[in-house]
Design a protein around this motif. Structure first.
Motif, PDB file in Angstrom:
ATOM      1  N   GLY A 149     -27.365  -8.458 -47.659  1.00 57.49           N
ATOM      2  CA  GLY A 149     -27.221  -7.508 -48.472  1.00 57.49           C
ATOM      3  C   GLY A 149     -27.337  -7.554 -49.872  1.00 57.49           C
ATOM      4  N   ALA A 150     -28.166  -8.310 -50.458  1.00 53.87           N
ATOM      5  CA  ALA A 150     -28.230  -8.958 -51.676  1.00 53.87           C
ATOM      6  C   ALA A 150     -29.095  -7.862 -52.441  1.00 53.87           C
ATOM      7  CB  ALA A 150     -28.937 -10.042 -51.746  1.00 53.87           C
ATOM      8  N   CYS A 151     -28.547  -6.558 -52.580  1.00 49.03           N
ATOM      9  CA  CYS A 151     -29.187  -5.580 -53.379  1.00 49.03           C
ATOM     10  C   CYS A 151     -28.209  -4.945 -54.222  1.00 49.03           C
ATOM     11  CB  CYS A 151     -29.866  -4.438 -52.451  1.00 49.03           C
ATOM     12  SG  CYS A 151     -30.830  -3.176 -53.317  1.00 49.03           S
ATOM     13  N   ILE A 152     -28.531  -5.133 -55.674  1.00 48.56           N
ATOM     14  CA  ILE A 152     -27.382  -4.754 -56.598  1.00 48.56           C
ATOM     15  C   ILE A 152     -27.382  -3.207 -56.283  1.00 48.56           C
ATOM     16  CG2 ILE A 152     -29.101  -4.265 -58.435  1.00 48.56           C
ATOM     17  CD1 ILE A 152     -27.073  -5.805 -60.312  1.00 48.56           C
ATOM     18  N   SER A 153     -26.034  -2.795 -56.802  1.00 49.60           N
ATOM     19  CA  SER A 153     -25.731  -1.577 -56.849  1.00 49.60           C
ATOM     20  C   SER A 153     -25.794  -0.849 -58.059  1.00 49.60           C
ATOM     21  CB  SER A 153     -24.189  -1.035 -56.559  1.00 49.60           C
ATOM     22  OG  SER A 153     -23.402  -1.406 -57.632  1.00 49.60           O
ATOM     23  N   PRO A 154     -26.101   0.428 -58.170  1.00 48.89           N
ATOM     24  CA  PRO A 154     -26.460   1.538 -59.285  1.00 48.89           C
ATOM     25  C   PRO A 154     -25.164   0.972 -60.426  1.00 48.89           C
ATOM     26  CG  PRO A 154     -26.875   2.734 -57.310  1.00 48.89           C
ATOM     27  CD  PRO A 154     -26.091   1.382 -56.703  1.00 48.89           C
ATOM     28  N   ASP A 155     -23.959   1.192 -60.062  1.00 52.93           N
ATOM     29  CA  ASP A 155     -22.912   0.873 -60.831  1.00 52.93           C
ATOM     30  C   ASP A 155     -23.246  -0.337 -61.626  1.00 52.93           C
ATOM     31  OD1 ASP A 155     -21.963   3.461 -60.608  1.00 52.93           O
ATOM     32  OD2 ASP A 155     -20.149   2.602 -59.214  1.00 52.93           O
ATOM     33  N   ASN A 156     -23.412  -1.500 -60.759  1.00 52.37           N
ATOM     34  CA  ASN A 156     -23.530  -2.761 -61.188  1.00 52.37           C
ATOM     35  C   ASN A 156     -24.660  -3.013 -62.106  1.00 52.37           C
ATOM     36  OD1 ASN A 156     -20.975  -3.773 -60.259  1.00 52.37           O
ATOM     37  ND2 ASN A 156     -22.202  -4.591 -58.477  1.00 52.37           N
ATOM     38  N   SER A 157     -25.765  -2.319 -61.749  1.00 51.28           N
ATOM     39  CA  SER A 157     -27.037  -2.151 -62.538  1.00 51.28           C
ATOM     40  C   SER A 157     -26.650  -1.816 -63.857  1.00 51.28           C
ATOM     41  CB  SER A 157     -28.218  -1.630 -61.945  1.00 51.28           C
ATOM     42  OG  SER A 157     -28.631  -2.080 -60.776  1.00 51.28           O
ATOM     43  N   TRP A 158     -25.956  -0.424 -63.887  1.00 53.45           N
ATOM     44  CA  TRP A 158     -25.678   0.314 -65.110  1.00 53.45           C
ATOM     45  C   TRP A 158     -24.789  -0.818 -66.335  1.00 53.45           C
ATOM     46  CZ3 TRP A 158     -21.132   1.822 -67.437  1.00 53.45           C
ATOM     47  CH2 TRP A 158     -21.341   2.836 -68.665  1.00 53.45           C
ATOM     48  N   MET A 159     -24.017  -1.283 -65.496  1.00 51.69           N
ATOM     49  CA  MET A 159     -23.089  -2.288 -66.548  1.00 51.69           C
ATOM     50  C   MET A 159     -24.001  -3.298 -66.924  1.00 51.69           C
ATOM     51  SD  MET A 159     -19.868  -2.916 -63.874  1.00 51.69           S
ATOM     52  CE  MET A 159     -19.001  -1.361 -63.041  1.00 51.69           C
ATOM     53  N   PHE A 160     -24.947  -4.167 -66.176  1.00 55.44           N
ATOM     54  CA  PHE A 160     -25.739  -4.983 -66.754  1.00 55.44           C
ATOM     55  C   PHE A 160     -26.750  -4.509 -67.916  1.00 55.44           C
ATOM     56  CE2 PHE A 160     -24.876  -7.312 -62.690  1.00 55.44           C
ATOM     57  CZ  PHE A 160     -23.633  -7.960 -63.221  1.00 55.44           C
ATOM     58  N   LEU A 161     -27.282  -3.520 -67.531  1.00 55.48           N
ATOM     59  CA  LEU A 161     -28.054  -2.880 -68.518  1.00 55.48           C
ATOM     60  C   LEU A 161     -27.299  -2.392 -69.868  1.00 55.48           C
ATOM     61  CD1 LEU A 161     -30.247  -0.394 -66.413  1.00 55.48           C
ATOM     62  CD2 LEU A 161     -30.927  -2.308 -67.363  1.00 55.48           C
ATOM     63  N   GLN A 162     -26.259  -2.160 -69.959  1.00 56.91           N
ATOM     64  CA  GLN A 162     -25.368  -2.027 -71.163  1.00 56.91           C
ATOM     65  C   GLN A 162     -25.186  -3.342 -71.821  1.00 56.91           C
ATOM     66  OE1 GLN A 162     -24.342   1.322 -72.137  1.00 56.91           O
ATOM     67  NE2 GLN A 162     -25.892   1.552 -70.464  1.00 56.91           N
ATOM     68  N   GLY A 163     -24.713  -4.359 -70.944  1.00 57.42           N
ATOM     69  CA  GLY A 163     -24.588  -5.768 -71.583  1.00 57.42           C
ATOM     70  C   GLY A 163     -25.780  -6.159 -72.187  1.00 57.42           C
ATOM     71  N   ILE A 164     -26.984  -6.166 -71.404  1.00 53.66           N
ATOM     72  CA  ILE A 164     -28.072  -6.793 -72.012  1.00 53.66           C
ATOM     73  C   ILE A 164     -28.408  -6.425 -73.454  1.00 53.66           C
ATOM     74  CG2 ILE A 164     -30.471  -6.824 -71.569  1.00 53.66           C
ATOM     75  CD1 ILE A 164     -30.083  -6.951 -68.643  1.00 53.66           C
ATOM     76  N   GLU A 165     -28.085  -5.417 -73.639  1.00 54.63           N
ATOM     77  CA  GLU A 165     -28.493  -4.906 -75.201  1.00 54.63           C
ATOM     78  C   GLU A 165     -27.728  -5.825 -76.124  1.00 54.63           C
ATOM     79  OE1 GLU A 165     -27.216  -0.765 -75.603  1.00 54.63           O
ATOM     80  OE2 GLU A 165     -28.477  -0.167 -73.976  1.00 54.63           O
ATOM     81  N   THR A 166     -26.663  -6.393 -75.881  1.00 53.74           N
ATOM     82  CA  THR A 166     -25.979  -7.121 -76.771  1.00 53.74           C
ATOM     83  C   THR A 166     -26.008  -8.802 -76.435  1.00 53.74           C
ATOM     84  OG1 THR A 166     -23.810  -6.809 -75.935  1.00 53.74           O
ATOM     85  CG2 THR A 166     -24.324  -5.382 -77.582  1.00 53.74           C
ATOM     86  N   LEU A 167     -26.807  -8.927 -75.243  1.00 53.23           N
ATOM     87  CA  LEU A 167     -26.657 -10.450 -74.926  1.00 53.23           C
ATOM     88  C   LEU A 167     -27.138 -11.399 -75.952  1.00 53.23           C
ATOM     89  CD1 LEU A 167     -26.225 -12.405 -72.541  1.00 53.23           C
ATOM     90  CD2 LEU A 167     -28.539 -11.803 -71.744  1.00 53.23           C
TER      91      LEU A 167
END
Length: 221
Positions: free
Chosen positions: A68-86
């Protein structure tokens, strides 16, 4: 690293689509029959134009179906926030990790240190070629005194968090022999590359003075 904290579960798979997975027998998962797909050999039986895509095609079918390796919406949102400062965070991660490795390399209570940013590390040339000399944030070391020394070091840390994950903005530390691999006997641990005094550090973005001060006091405790 992507999200910057241990709050999300997910990842990114990058495949250039140029590797010949069926060219040798070094990758049996692509050259031996997959009974869950009618005996398909992913690196050999696909149409010629699809063979370079064997890896990503299997990734999008088998793990997705089984795990079931499909990312959840909540985790996607967290990663999108983090990518901004990666990019900013990785600069600090790498800078701090190199200083930690250099400090540990000269410490009398440390048997050895592995970090690809150190000139005498076996992976130094690859680090220069593939990582632009940055080295990443993971530092591993062997403490003199074996398992007892490793456990005592972890218990003495104050700033660094004792957790099993990596890639956090905070500095993390773990002693595998007494935690993640504690159910194995010494021989089994050795086969996994886990020695008695082995410690893994995931160096964060705190002030390097604070990180080094905590490591120093824990080593001397």
């Amino acid at each position: 690293w992507t999200g910057g904290h241990g709050t999300g579960i997910g990842g990114i798979v990058v495949d250039s689509g140029t590797f010949k997975w069926g060219a040798t027998r070094n990758h049996p998962i692509y050259t031996e029959a997959d009974n869950s797909y009618g005996g398909l050999r992913w690196g050999l039986d696909l149409p010629e134009e699809l063979l370079p895509l064997a890896y990503i095609l299997r990734m999008r079918t088998v793990p997705l179906r089984n795990l079931g390796a499909c990312i959840s919406p909540d985790n996607s949102w967290m990663f999108l926030q983090g990518i901004e400062t990666l990019p900013l965070r990785m600069e600090r991660h790498c800078e701090n990790a190199l200083k930690v490795a250099e400090f540990l390399k000269n410490h009398p209570n440390v048997e050895w240190v592995r970090y690809p940013g150190l000139p005498d590390d076996p992976e130094f040339e690859k680090n220069q070629k593939y990582l632009g000399g940055k080295g990443g944030s993971l530092v591993t070391l062997e403490l003199k005194g074996g398992a007892a020394a490793g456990k005592h070091f972890i218990d003495s840390l104050e700033l660094l968090s004792h957790v099993a994950n990596v890639g956090d903005a905070k500095s993390l530390a773990i002693h595998p022999a007494t935690t993640t691999h504690s159910q194995m006997n010494p021989e089994e641990q050795k086969l996994c590359g886990i020695t008695p005094g082995f410690v893994r550090l995931s160096v964060g973005i705190e002030s390097i003075e604070d990180i080094l001060a905590d490591i120093e006091q824990a080593l001397g405790a």
